[in-house]
Structure formats: C-alpha cells, structure tokens
Scaffold this motif. Sequence first.
Motif, PDB file in Angstrom:
ATOM      1  N   VAL A 175       0.851  -1.178   0.000  1.00 52.55           N
ATOM      2  CA  VAL A 175       0.000   0.000   0.000  1.00 52.55           C
ATOM      3  C   VAL A 175       0.892   1.235   0.000  1.00 52.55           C
ATOM      4  N   PHE A 176       0.586   2.163  -0.889  1.00 54.88           N
ATOM      5  CA  PHE A 176       1.341   3.399  -0.974  1.00 54.88           C
ATOM      6  C   PHE A 176       0.452   4.579  -0.590  1.00 54.88           C
ATOM      7  N   ALA A 177       1.046   5.556   0.047  1.00 52.73           N
ATOM      8  CA  ALA A 177       0.364   6.807   0.361  1.00 52.73           C
ATOM      9  C   ALA A 177       1.036   7.912  -0.439  1.00 52.73           C
ATOM     10  N   ALA A 178       0.294   8.963  -0.704  1.00 55.06           N
ATOM     11  CA  ALA A 178       0.854  10.125  -1.383  1.00 55.06           C
ATOM     12  C   ALA A 178       1.469  11.055  -0.341  1.00 55.06           C
ATOM     13  N   ALA A 179       2.594  11.652  -0.691  1.00 56.63           N
ATOM     14  CA  ALA A 179       3.274  12.566   0.220  1.00 56.63           C
ATOM     15  C   ALA A 179       3.796  13.749  -0.580  1.00 56.63           C
ATOM     16  N   ARG A 180       3.727  14.919   0.013  1.00 59.29           N
ATOM     17  CA  ARG A 180       4.152  16.146  -0.661  1.00 59.29           C
ATOM     18  C   ARG A 180       5.470  16.614  -0.068  1.00 59.29           C
ATOM     19  N   SER A 181       6.459  16.824  -0.943  1.00 60.58           N
ATOM     20  CA  SER A 181       7.744  17.351  -0.486  1.00 60.58           C
ATOM     21  C   SER A 181       7.686  18.871  -0.444  1.00 60.58           C
ATOM     22  N   ARG A 182       8.655  19.462   0.219  1.00 60.03           N
ATOM     23  CA  ARG A 182       8.756  20.915   0.255  1.00 60.03           C
ATOM     24  C   ARG A 182       9.679  21.369  -0.857  1.00 60.03           C
ATOM     25  N   ALA A 183       9.416  22.532  -1.378  1.00 55.26           N
ATOM     26  CA  ALA A 183      10.336  23.123  -2.344  1.00 55.26           C
ATOM     27  C   ALA A 183      11.622  23.445  -1.594  1.00 55.26           C
TER      28      ALA A 183
END
Length: 73
Positions: free
Chosen positions: A7-15
């Motif tokens: 199972v994968f989750a979405a993750a947002r990186s920082r600029a």
Amino acid sequence: MMLQTTVFAAARSRAHGPTVALWHAVELHRPPAEVDGACELTLCGSLARVSTDESWPVAATDVCPACALLSTC
C-alpha cells in the motif's frame, strides 16, 4: 500461502532551493491514521509529508518520476 499487498500513500515534499515541491510515494507499514501529516521516507529516498487525503498515484503533473517508476515495480 499468504498474499501480501503493498500500500502506498501520497506525500508532498517541500520546495528546497531550486527544486519544486513534488508528490512522492510512501510505502505504508502502519495504518494511515498513524502517519497522517508525518514526514516519511519516500520510495526515491527523500522526506515528504504524508497526505492521507490524496491517494497514490496522484492525478497531477508534479509527480516524482522515480517514485512513479518504483511504485509500479
């Protein structure tokens, strides 16, 4: 015989510096409620904040190409 599902989750990186924020994939080994909002190691090796509001793969153009490739293997 035991069937194991990844199972994968979405993750947002920082600029950071000259790079832009991207969507990454995080392999979950815990229930999503335990990682909501936490920074986790992504498939490509960067750190990103998990967003359980988004499912992986994310329907966006700013997706990490390495995570996209590694999540299909």
